[in-house]
Design an enzyme around this catalytic site. Structure first.
Site, PDB file in Angstrom:
ATOM      1  N   ASP A 103       0.172  -7.613   1.447  1.00  0.00           N
ATOM      2  CA  ASP A 103       0.621  -6.224   1.564  1.00  0.00           C
ATOM      3  C   ASP A 103       2.140  -6.116   1.573  1.00  0.00           C
ATOM      4  O   ASP A 103       2.719  -5.303   2.285  1.00  0.00           O
ATOM      5  CB  ASP A 103       0.035  -5.566   2.820  1.00  0.00           C
ATOM      6  CG  ASP A 103       0.120  -4.046   2.773  1.00  0.00           C
ATOM      7  OD1 ASP A 103       0.233  -3.493   1.663  1.00  0.00           O
ATOM      8  OD2 ASP A 103       0.106  -3.401   3.847  1.00  0.00           O
TER       9      ASP A 103
ATOM     10  N   ILE B 220     -15.926 -20.785   4.792  1.00  0.00           N
ATOM     11  CA  ILE B 220     -15.942 -21.266   6.176  1.00  0.00           C
ATOM     12  C   ILE B 220     -16.514 -20.209   7.104  1.00  0.00           C
ATOM     13  O   ILE B 220     -16.619 -19.037   6.753  1.00  0.00           O
ATOM     14  CB  ILE B 220     -14.526 -21.645   6.649  1.00  0.00           C
ATOM     15  CG1 ILE B 220     -13.575 -20.446   6.514  1.00  0.00           C
ATOM     16  CG2 ILE B 220     -14.006 -22.854   5.894  1.00  0.00           C
ATOM     17  CD1 ILE B 220     -12.189 -20.685   7.066  1.00  0.00           C
TER      18      ILE B 220
ATOM     19  N   SER C  63       4.650   2.574   7.939  1.00  0.00           N
ATOM     20  CA  SER C  63       4.284   1.424   7.106  1.00  0.00           C
ATOM     21  C   SER C  63       5.440   0.989   6.224  1.00  0.00           C
ATOM     22  O   SER C  63       6.068   1.804   5.540  1.00  0.00           O
ATOM     23  CB  SER C  63       3.084   1.769   6.229  1.00  0.00           C
ATOM     24  OG  SER C  63       1.928   1.916   6.998  1.00  0.00           O
TER      25      SER C  63
ATOM     26  N   HIS D 250       0.814  -1.220   0.000  1.00  0.00           N
ATOM     27  CA  HIS D 250       0.000   0.000   0.000  1.00  0.00           C
ATOM     28  C   HIS D 250       0.842   1.263   0.000  1.00  0.00           C
ATOM     29  O   HIS D 250       0.335   2.348  -0.283  1.00  0.00           O
ATOM     30  CB  HIS D 250      -0.982  -0.008   1.189  1.00  0.00           C
ATOM     31  CG  HIS D 250      -0.382   0.279   2.522  1.00  0.00           C
ATOM     32  ND1 HIS D 250      -0.067  -0.716   3.425  1.00  0.00           N
ATOM     33  CD2 HIS D 250      -0.053   1.445   3.125  1.00  0.00           C
ATOM     34  CE1 HIS D 250       0.414  -0.163   4.527  1.00  0.00           C
ATOM     35  NE2 HIS D 250       0.446   1.139   4.363  1.00  0.00           N
TER      36      HIS D 250
ATOM     37  N   LEU E  51      -8.158 -24.193  -1.173  1.00  0.00           N
ATOM     38  CA  LEU E  51      -8.956 -25.349  -0.808  1.00  0.00           C
ATOM     39  C   LEU E  51     -10.324 -25.340  -1.487  1.00  0.00           C
ATOM     40  O   LEU E  51     -10.880 -26.391  -1.794  1.00  0.00           O
ATOM     41  CB  LEU E  51      -9.127 -25.390   0.714  1.00  0.00           C
ATOM     42  CG  LEU E  51      -9.575 -26.704   1.352  1.00  0.00           C
ATOM     43  CD1 LEU E  51      -8.664 -27.848   0.957  1.00  0.00           C
ATOM     44  CD2 LEU E  51      -9.608 -26.556   2.876  1.00  0.00           C
ATOM     45  N   GLY E  52     -10.886 -24.151  -1.701  1.00  0.00           N
ATOM     46  CA  GLY E  52     -12.183 -24.065  -2.379  1.00  0.00           C
ATOM     47  C   GLY E  52     -13.361 -24.263  -1.459  1.00  0.00           C
ATOM     48  O   GLY E  52     -14.299 -25.005  -1.787  1.00  0.00           O
ATOM     49  N   VAL E  53     -13.327 -23.610  -0.289  1.00  0.00           N
ATOM     50  CA  VAL E  53     -14.442 -23.683   0.650  1.00  0.00           C
ATOM     51  C   VAL E  53     -14.760 -22.302   1.191  1.00  0.00           C
ATOM     52  O   VAL E  53     -13.921 -21.411   1.193  1.00  0.00           O
ATOM     53  CB  VAL E  53     -14.132 -24.616   1.849  1.00  0.00           C
ATOM     54  CG1 VAL E  53     -14.012 -26.058   1.409  1.00  0.00           C
ATOM     55  CG2 VAL E  53     -12.873 -24.157   2.593  1.00  0.00           C
TER      56      VAL E  53
END
Length: 460
Positions: free
Chosen positions: A131, A263, A204, A101, A259-261
């Protein structure tokens, strides 16, 4: 009595760390980072960057004439360089770590060294999800920091930050590690180090040191209600940051496991209903069809308690553990299903890149990140058959920019751009990124079965 208290005070003070050797050693490798960014005036009718009215078909011209006010052309401005953040040199030949950023959307990046000299930096690569950004300046025998291991940090130990808060170069602040493995709502792939080190705007991208003088984190965020420091600072663990930097250096982008879930957290009531002794794990609320979890047998209602033996205490622990795995790697999930524990073997997939999203079927669709300001997705087989098309992309979302100004709408199908056939979202994005400036560009659009060519211009 007074003498006794005085003596106790001296003993207590003698136990406090002396940071001066650390600061003297590390400060030369800490840099100030500023940027310059071109800021074009908001496009107005009659300027380059707006569509040519004469080239618009009737169905677009009415929208354009009604929506765009007439105004005189104003020249492009350029924002002056301003102090935005900090960074630190990790190699003598000029590789520098900072936050994404700090340098995002910069046209020019200026690095100021401890001797006040300035160098222009090249962006090697950036990863918005963590980031982290990697820069490179031309240099030899530059001072460097020493890198430590963030996993060896202990809660309660002293840490120190060096940076440029509000542009005050090489400011030093100290505190302790307040917690480890913090997951923030907007950052699922970083287990943050929480400290009470005073961090303010400009810190930062700067380094967080342990007492050995080793960098253990990159100062990234603060929690605040006033805009200033409130005792809650968050740093990216250097172990995570260097994994990202190595990938950026090798290929300019970062690949993560997926993983493709979907949650959610397990609260007390959910734990009881699923037969758990206590609230823990990640409850699977949705499984992406055809994704790694689906292929591995994971089901909605499963509670994931561990990944490769690593316990999942909070649901937010799962994304950064999965993200740290390599696509194609085998993983073992410990899950609870219908009150019984079982193990599932899953082959980890590849997390879609930033700028992509997932359909309900788990398929990644690319979001357009270009000067046209439009999101497009692939045509389905049914759409191609119904429209008798071999290629093209469908407009999903119209953002601010030329696409809105020429009257594009969600549902429009783009088949050609700049005289090139569009067969996929990747082709569309590549052609859109390479569009010429200040010259008429054509686009073929299909709306409700009717095809029309539009012409427009992009500003310098």
């Amino acid at each position: 009595m007074a003498a006794l208290l005085w003596g106790q005070s001296l003993v207590a003070n003698a136990d406090l760390p002396d940071f001066t050797p650390l600061v003297e050693e590390a400060s030369p490798a800490v840099v100030n980072i500023s940027t310059r960014q071109k800021v074009p005036e908001r496009a107005m009718a009659g300027q380059p960057g707006l569509p040519d009215l004469e080239g618009l078909p009737p169905m677009f011209r009415e929208f354009f004439e009604r929506s765009i006010p007439q105004a005189p052309r104003r020249p492009e401005r350029q924002r002056e360089a301003q102090s935005l953040g900090s960074g630190f040199i990790i190699s003598p030949d000029g590789y520098i770590m900072t936050n994404n950023h700090v340098v995002a959307d910069a046209d020019e990046i200026i690095v100021r060294l401890s001797d006040r000299s300035e160098l222009e930096a090249k962006l090697v690569g950036a990863d918005p999800r963590s980031d982290v950004a990697l820069l490179k300046v031309d240099g030899k025998n530059l001072p460097t920091v020493r890198l430590g291991k963030s996993e060896d940090l202990k809660v309660g130990e002293w840490v120190l930050a060096i940076g440029s808060p509000f542009g005050f170069d090489h400011s030093v602040t100290a505190g302790i590690v307040s917690a480890k493995g913090r997951s923030l709502p907007s950052d699922s792939y970083v287990p943050f180090i929480q400290t009470d080190v005073a961090i303010n705007p400009g810190n930062s991208g700067g380094p967080l040191f342990n007492l050995e003088g080793e960098v253990v984190g990159i100062n990234s965020q603060i929690f605040t209600r006033s805009g200033g420091f409130m005792g809650l600072s968050f740093a990216i663990p250097i172990d995570v940051a260097m994994q990202v930097a190595d990938q950026l250096k090798a290929g300019g982008k970062v690949t993560r496991g997926w993983l493709g879930v979907v949650i959610q957290e397990v609260n007390k009531d959910l734990a009881e209903s699923f037969g758990l002794d206590k609230p823990a794990g990640a409850l699977v609320a949705q499984v992406m069809e055809g994704g790694p979890a689906d292929k591995g047998g994971l089901q909605v209602g499963d509670v994931i308690l561990a990944l490769n033996g690593e316990p999942i205490i909070m649901s937010a622990d799962l994304p950064h553990l999965v993200g740290g795995l390599k696509p194609g790697e085998k993983a073992v999930l410990d899950v609870v299903r219908d009150g019984s524990r079982k193990k599932l073997d899953v082959t980890i997939g590849t997390l879609p890149e930033e700028g992509q999203e997932l359909t309900a079927s788990g398929e990644a669709v690319e979001r357009s990140n270009n000067r046209l300001g439009v999101t497009v997705v692939e045509l389905t087989a049914e759409q191609k058959k119904g429209l008798d098309l071999k290629g093209g992309v469908v407009v999903k979302e119209v953002l601010d920019g030329p696409a809105a100004m020429i009257g594009l709408r969600p549902g429009d199908v783009i088949t050609h751009l700049n005289n090139q056939a569009i067969d996929s979202t990747s082709t569309f994005n590549k052609v859109a990124q390479d569009l010429p400036k200040n010259r008429s560009v054509s686009m073929r659009v299909l709306r409700q079965g009717r095809a029309s060519f539009i012409t427009f211009k992009l500003a310098e």
